[in-house]
Design an enzyme around this catalytic site. Structure first.
Site, PDB file in Angstrom:
ATOM      1  N   CYS A 561       0.845  -1.196   0.000  1.00 40.73           N
ATOM      2  CA  CYS A 561       0.000   0.000   0.000  1.00 40.73           C
ATOM      3  C   CYS A 561       0.879   1.244   0.000  1.00 40.73           C
ATOM      4  O   CYS A 561       1.996   1.231   0.515  1.00 40.73           O
ATOM      5  CB  CYS A 561      -0.898   0.032   1.235  1.00 40.73           C
ATOM      6  SG  CYS A 561      -2.016  -1.367   1.366  1.00 40.73           S
ATOM      7  N   HIS A 739       9.994  -8.542  -5.906  1.00 38.49           N
ATOM      8  CA  HIS A 739       8.660  -8.613  -5.323  1.00 38.49           C
ATOM      9  C   HIS A 739       8.254 -10.034  -4.955  1.00 38.49           C
ATOM     10  O   HIS A 739       7.178 -10.251  -4.423  1.00 38.49           O
ATOM     11  CB  HIS A 739       7.634  -8.012  -6.291  1.00 38.49           C
ATOM     12  CG  HIS A 739       7.805  -6.540  -6.478  1.00 38.49           C
ATOM     13  ND1 HIS A 739       8.507  -6.004  -7.528  1.00 38.49           N
ATOM     14  CD2 HIS A 739       7.403  -5.488  -5.722  1.00 38.49           C
ATOM     15  CE1 HIS A 739       8.510  -4.680  -7.428  1.00 38.49           C
ATOM     16  NE2 HIS A 739       7.853  -4.351  -6.346  1.00 38.49           N
TER      17      HIS A 739
END
Length: 807
Positions: A561, A739
């Protein structure tokens, strides 16, 4: 008094709601589960609670429908990959793999025993056992991830081959519908449209696949599954299904445009009513065709395409629902409700009851609520509207239009007056406009965006000065943000420790990062960015014209986020932002230390931007602020400066005809930020998770000395365009995906460098990860970087065909 639902003329709905939670509840539940600290049942419970809460918010706000199907544990396109039964065969899933286990494997990759063995120490030249290793790696790698149209949200890219099959393969959507119905809600389900789903995927070539295979060829296989889904939804009592087809706002090939009519003739034969939803872009040449499709309703983005309102009102048959996105679903400014009401009055006269109002797109792209923002300046806060506030705005507009000028509408009148005052306050505030900032932009000349000498001249000077080996190694900027760093930052923010204590702790962390890089043998170092919370937020906090929220979180992908800054006024730099940290880091090593900055377009794209002046103007203001920092870094002895621009591609307009204008001012903004330095100073930039090949001339026009890009998830596919284009400057293709928790082996990274060396001259190649290492742990980071350094050494040994020269 508001009318009852049976009296309502205009109805309201939304296309989707933020799923992460007002305080990032889903993020923390996901990460707890991934760490092994909770069970799958506990994760599912958090998700169920969030869905119930979000549906209750929608119902309490007066929406006629709650939207079901917008929730995802990681990504809504990944949801559809499972729903439609097209999980890539390369993952080799079996019956023992649970649905959520498979889902997270596609999203995050996995480490199997064979791959772990390679990761833990196989540094042999990759000419041995390559096919076996490649197969293992392919089965482990996560799905490619890229930007969702021109937003900062990332979706997981479906993979298609000629052998791809589809089948209804998940009950999750239907279970969520049952949840909502059990809670007494009137349900509207959202699905990604079949054509958009195929368009957003990527063809993976196989040995038995024709070269001209088009993923559109899979449509006939896919549509029967949509029939089954719609039939199941009808059985559950669902009356409306919103089918999103955002690609209708793109420049589509004729074959794709022509596929819409037969597709929706078929889907309309099911007994649910279809609301076709488009957003992010005008429909243009597709507008008349879409209005004539056999659908029950059409949603258009009236924020992005206000000029199409007249045409759609005229062309859409009166018996069909027209849903207008009149509240901006992608920005956070309070709506001018008077203007919206005036815009809608003539449309109401023509369409009567067949009108729905909604935000322009899913509210996924804005924070959940202003409710907890108790530290923000009151005036600035009054100018804002997050997801929950946008629902209230919808209801005010609906009530104002349904009630008309009848007496007794006191609550509506008061709400309109409050909105009126907030809009006026922002429009006339002196804190928004600074004449000296505007004057500096006006005074820019044609030479302010040009380096002193050509790249070749600069390259010769820089190679002599830095004396780096071939395949020099570096990282993108950030190192792991440990719990110690986060605790210290929180303590400083809460005034529990002094500035001196905090700065000493950050210097300690910087020293730690520098020592570890030197021990690993990395050639060009970074300071690790321990003092930075976020690559945009950090700079926004130090630039004038920005304001920040406490809980304005927006999902970027998975559990990641961001809390975008809000640009409310003219932007300038009051004092240096990074210079002291970079000077300190450089003092700890004799190796080159990169100064790390975020570029003007990325700051623009990853912020909520003011809408009262052209974005170009704001970009140039930010560029001048970054230019001041670049010049000060050079004066402080920092001779490598990286200005990250990962968002330059996502700012590209969705229509080709608008590209040139954007790219001209966007690349100029970058050059203005970078061109105040001497030839000896090496300017780096970084880009990731976007398709760059179609704008390569403009990337070259940015004239960065070195560009680093994400390429590992695409297996170096992105790099091929740079080779075909003959990209003139130096380039660092990412050799591992940061990631994913997978630790790539030396052999894997060497294979990628081999592929890179086929298309880029070896003397122009750098070696680096795909992106920053902020979200990873130190143990995996060190292992992966050790493998990366070893891969660079192998490349120098096996891929350089002449004696090494100073890079």
């Amino acid at each position: 008094m508001a009318q009852t639902r049976t009296q309502t003329l205009i109805q309201t709905h939304i296309l989707g709601f933020p799923r992460i939670g007002a305080k990032r509840e889903l993020k923390f539940a996901l990460e707890k589960y991934w760490r092994g600290d909770s069970t799958i049942h506990e994760l599912e419970d958090v998700a169920k609670q969030l869905r119930a809460k979000h549906w209750a918010i929608q119902k309490e706000s007066g929406l006629e429908w709650v939207t079901v199907g917008d929730f995802a544990f990681y990504d809504h396109i990944a949801n559809h990959i499972q729903l439609l039964g097209c999980e890539p065969a390369r993952f080799k899933f079996n019956e023992k793999d649970g649905e959520l286990e498979r889902y997270f494997t596609m999203a995050r990759g996995r480490i199997d025993a064979k791959h772990q063995e390679h990761s833990e120490g196989s540094h042999a030249c990759a000419t041995h056992g390559q096919s076996e290793l490649s197969a293992s790696l392919e089965a482990s790698a996560a799905l490619e991830m890229t930007k969702w149209f021109d937003t900062n949200y990332h979706y997981l890219v479906p993979e298609f081959t000629i052998a791809t099959e589809f089948a209804l393969n998940s009950n999750r959507l239907f279970n969520e519908v049952n949840e909502a119905l059990a809670l007494g809600h009137e349900v509207k389900v959202v699905l990604q449209g079949p054509l958009s789903f195929l368009w957003l995927g990527k063809v993976k070539h196989t040995d038995n696949q024709p070269q001209d295979f088009d993923r559109l060829d899979l449509l006939e296989k896919l549509l029967p599954v949509y029939d089954q889904i719609l039939a199941r939804l009808h059985q559950l009592g669902v009356k409306w299904v919103q089918i999103d087809e955002p690609i209708l706002g793109l420049d589509l090939p004729h074959a794709w445009r022509n596929a819409y009519e037969p597709t929706y003739i078929r889907l309309s034969q099911n007994r649910v009513q279809i609301l076709l939803a488009t957003y992010f872009s005008p429909l243009e040449e597709n507008l008349r065709q879409v209005c004539q499709l056999p659908i029950a309703g059409l949603h258009i983005d009236a924020i992005k395409a206000p000029h199409e309102l007249t045409s759609v009102v005229d062309w859409l048959p009166l018996n069909k629902i027209l849903s207008l996105g009149v509240i901006d679903g992608r920005n956070i400014w309070r709506t001018d409700l008077d203007a919206v009401c005036e815009q809608l009055k003539p449309i109401i006269e023509k369409r009567g009851a067949h009108l729905w109002l909604a935000p322009s797109c899913s509210l996924l792209h804005v924070p959940v609520s202003l409710e907890h923002e108790d530290k923000m300046d009151a005036e600035l806060k009054s100018w804002l509207s997050f997801a929950c506030e946008k629902l209230n705005e919808l209801q005010i507009v609906k009530q104002a239009l349904n009630e008309g000028d009848h007496e007794g509408n006191k609550a509506t009148a008061e709400a309109l007056e409050q909105a009126r005052k907030a809009v006026s306050s922002r429009r006339n505030s002196k804190r928004v406009h600074r004449e000296n900032v505007k004057a500096r932009v006006t005074a820019l000349t044609e030479t302010d965006d040009t380096r002193h000498s050509s790249f070749k001249t600069r390259q010769t000077l820089q190679r002599k000065h830095f004396s780096l080996p071939n395949f020099p190694t570096t990282t993108i900027g950030s190192f792991p943000q440990t719990s110690e760093i986060r605790v210290a930052r929180a303590a400083f923010k809460n005034q529990q420790i002094s500035a001196e204590h905090y700065e000493a702790k950050m210097r300690e962390e910087i020293g730690h990062a520098v020592r570890r890089q030197e021990e690993l043998g990395i050639d060009v170092l970074v300071h690790g960015e321990a003092e930075r919370n976020d690559m945009v937020e950090y700079f926004g906090e130090q630039l004038q014209g920005f304001v920040f929220t406490q809980y304005g979180w927006v999902q970027s992908y998975g559990s990641r986020c961001v809390k975008p800054p809000i640009i409310y006024g003219d932007v300038f730099r009051a004092s240096p932002m990074t210079v002291e940290w970079s000077k300190y880091a450089q003092s700890l090593t004799s190796k080159p230390m990169k100064g790390m900055l975020t570029g003007p377009i990325t700051i623009l794209q990853w912020s909520f931007v003011r809408d009262d002046q052209p974005r170009k103007e704001t970009a140039l203001q930010i560029a001048l602020a970054i230019r001041d920092e670049v010049v000060d870094l050079e004066r402080a002895g920092i001779r490598m400066i990286q200005i990250d621009e990962p968002a330059i591609r996502e700012g590209l307009p969705l229509r080709h005809k608008d590209w040139k204008n954007y790219l001209n001012w966007a690349t100029r903004a970058f050059r203005i930020s970078a061109s105040g330095v001497e030839d000896l100073t090496q300017i780096h930039t970084h880009m990731c998770y976007s398709e760059f090949n179609d704008i390569l001339p403009h990337i070259a026009a940015m004239d960065a000395d070195v560009i680093t890009i994400e390429t590992s998830r695409s297996n170096m596919e992105l790099l091929e365009g740079f080779g075909t284009f003959a990209y003139p400057n130096e380039i660092g293709p990412g050799v591992y995906d940061i990631h994913s928790p997978r630790i790539p082996s030396t052999d894997e990274m060497f294979q990628l460098l081999e592929k890179a060396a086929r298309v880029i001259p070896v003397e122009n190649l750098w070696v680096n990860p795909d992106c920053g290492l902020k979200t990873r742990g130190w143990s995996e980071t060190e292992t992966a970087l050790a493998n990366m350094v070893a891969a660079a050494k192998l490349a120098r040994k096996h891929l350089v065909k002449e004696p090494q020269k100073a890079h």
